[in-house]
Design a protein around this motif. Structure first.
Motif, PDB file in Angstrom:
ATOM      1  N   ILE A 174     140.391 -19.463 -74.805  1.00 31.76           N
ATOM      2  CA  ILE A 174     139.910 -18.286 -75.551  1.00 31.76           C
ATOM      3  C   ILE A 174     140.968 -17.179 -75.549  1.00 31.76           C
ATOM      4  O   ILE A 174     141.204 -16.534 -76.578  1.00 31.76           O
ATOM      5  N   ALA A 193     142.958 -15.557 -78.635  1.00 33.80           N
ATOM      6  CA  ALA A 193     143.059 -14.105 -78.869  1.00 33.80           C
ATOM      7  C   ALA A 193     144.515 -13.717 -79.117  1.00 33.80           C
ATOM      8  O   ALA A 193     144.807 -12.923 -80.019  1.00 33.80           O
ATOM      9  N   LYS A 232     137.303 -11.890 -78.254  1.00 33.29           N
ATOM     10  CA  LYS A 232     137.877 -13.009 -77.503  1.00 33.29           C
ATOM     11  C   LYS A 232     138.454 -12.555 -76.164  1.00 33.29           C
ATOM     12  O   LYS A 232     138.306 -13.255 -75.157  1.00 33.29           O
TER      13      LYS A 232
END
Length: 121
Positions: A18, A22, A53
């Motif tokens: 994640i 981002a 994120k």
């Protein structure tokens, strides 16, 4: 009952993915740009996805040692990708980005949730 992930490593893996997503979203490469345009997400709102994120990744990391936080963060990531999948279906943007990226991330986040928190059920 404590709600800590066991095992913890799926949460760390999901957080790394994640946070990498981002970082990519700061200057989106073509496949991310095409995906966001394909579902009709406005350019001037792309920054919100980076914030979401980063917060999700932080929640996943902090949730490894904070009871309940990781479960909430992981559930939020699953919901995020369910909504992303819905946006793809609604826009009829069913390209490889949908099948590989969107559904792949949904599978990863749902898998991490089940593996890390199945013991709490």
């Amino acid at each position: 009952m404590t709600v800590n992930p066991d095992p913890w490593w799926p949460q760390a893996l999901l957080a790394a993915v994640i946070l990498g997503d981002a970082a990519l979203s700061l200057r989106p490469p073509g496949f991310i740009r095409g995906c966001l345009n394909g579902v009709g997400f406005p350019d001037d709102w792309w920054w919100t996805l980076v914030v979401i994120k980063v917060l999700a990744g932080a929640g996943l990391i902090l949730g490894i040692s904070s009871a309940g936080l990781g479960l909430a963060a992981n559930a939020g990531v699953v919901v995020y990708f369910v909504v992303a999948a819905y946006a793809h279906i609604r826009a009829r943007y069913m390209t490889s980005e949908f099948w590989i990226n969107c559904l792949g991330m949904l599978g990863l986040s749902a898998g991490a949730l089940v593996v890390s928190y199945a013991h709490t059920l």
